[in-house]
Design a protein around this motif. Structure first.
Motif, short mmCIF file in Angstrom:
data_model
loop_
_atom_site.label_atom_id
_atom_site.label_comp_id
_atom_site.label_asym_id
_atom_site.label_seq_id
_atom_site.Cartn_x
_atom_site.Cartn_y
_atom_site.Cartn_z
N LYS A 235 -13.46 35.56 41.53
CA LYS A 235 -12.13 35.05 41.87
C LYS A 235 -12.23 34.37 43.23
O LYS A 235 -12.85 34.90 44.15
CB LYS A 235 -11.11 36.18 41.92
N SER B 240 -14.46 29.98 37.50
CA SER B 240 -13.86 31.04 38.31
C SER B 240 -12.35 31.04 38.15
O SER B 240 -11.75 30.01 37.81
CB SER B 240 -14.21 30.78 39.78
N LYS B 241 -11.75 32.18 38.43
CA LYS B 241 -10.30 32.24 38.53
C LYS B 241 -9.94 31.73 39.93
O LYS B 241 -10.51 32.18 40.92
CB LYS B 241 -9.82 33.68 38.34
N GLU C 143 -6.93 31.04 42.77
CA GLU C 143 -5.57 31.33 43.21
C GLU C 143 -5.31 30.51 44.47
O GLU C 143 -6.06 30.60 45.44
CB GLU C 143 -5.41 32.83 43.52
N HIS D 277 -14.75 38.54 45.01
CA HIS D 277 -13.53 37.86 45.43
C HIS D 277 -13.80 37.17 46.77
O HIS D 277 -14.03 37.83 47.78
CB HIS D 277 -12.39 38.86 45.57
#
Length: 159
Positions: free
Chosen positions: A2, A31-32, A34, A102
């Protein structure tokens, strides 16, 4: 994996939003992603050093409230370490291979980052000794992360 990108201020211009959306779409295969935008403080040309420090501290509180404890944090700073694209790819890959799932990248506002944010940083990264608008830097960062994943996977990407 992430990746979180925290920026101070909002993207206003449509062309920056379109560029960001394009790279977020491309990165979705790897990938995620945000994207977090925190409010910036009002700025003027005649702010005192004290006012600038207060503004940076308020922005820092907003930034740090969005950083997860388990995240490896990169701050974008003029005095940070400069890497080429291959080195950035290797840096990210090394973090992934050592259990850092992350990664958080932080782009400050027009007055830069408060010391509290820099203290939380695990890695001060610089893209140049020059200063760029945070909107442009967000696009450049996304492109370099995308390029990094392409490099890690051995996939073609123009040089």
């Amino acid at each position: 994996m992430k990746i979180t990108i925290i920026t101070v201020g909002k993207l206003k211009e449509k062309y920056w939003k379109m560029a960001v959306d394009e790279y977020v779409k491309r990165l979705g295969a790897y990938s995620k992603i945000e994207l977090v935008e925190v409010a910036d403080e009002k700025d003027s040309d005649n702010m005192s050093e004290k006012d600038i420090e207060i503004a940076k501290r308020k922005e820092a509180e907003r930034i740090l409230s969005k950083v997860k404890d388990d995240s490896f944090v990169y701050t974008l700073e003029i005095l940070g370490k400069q890497l080429d694209s291959v080195q950035l790819a290797k840096e990210m890959e090394q973090k992934m291979n050592t259990g850092k799932s992350h990664l958080t990248f932080i782009i400050g506002g027009s007055n830069g980052l408060h010391q509290n944010v820099m203290d939380r940083s695990n890695y001060a990264l610089s893209f140049s000794k020059m200063t760029f608008p945070h909107q442009m830097m967000k696009v450049i960062l996304l492109e370099q992360i995308y390029r990094g994943f392409r490099i890690m996977k051995g996939q073609a990407y123009h040089k």
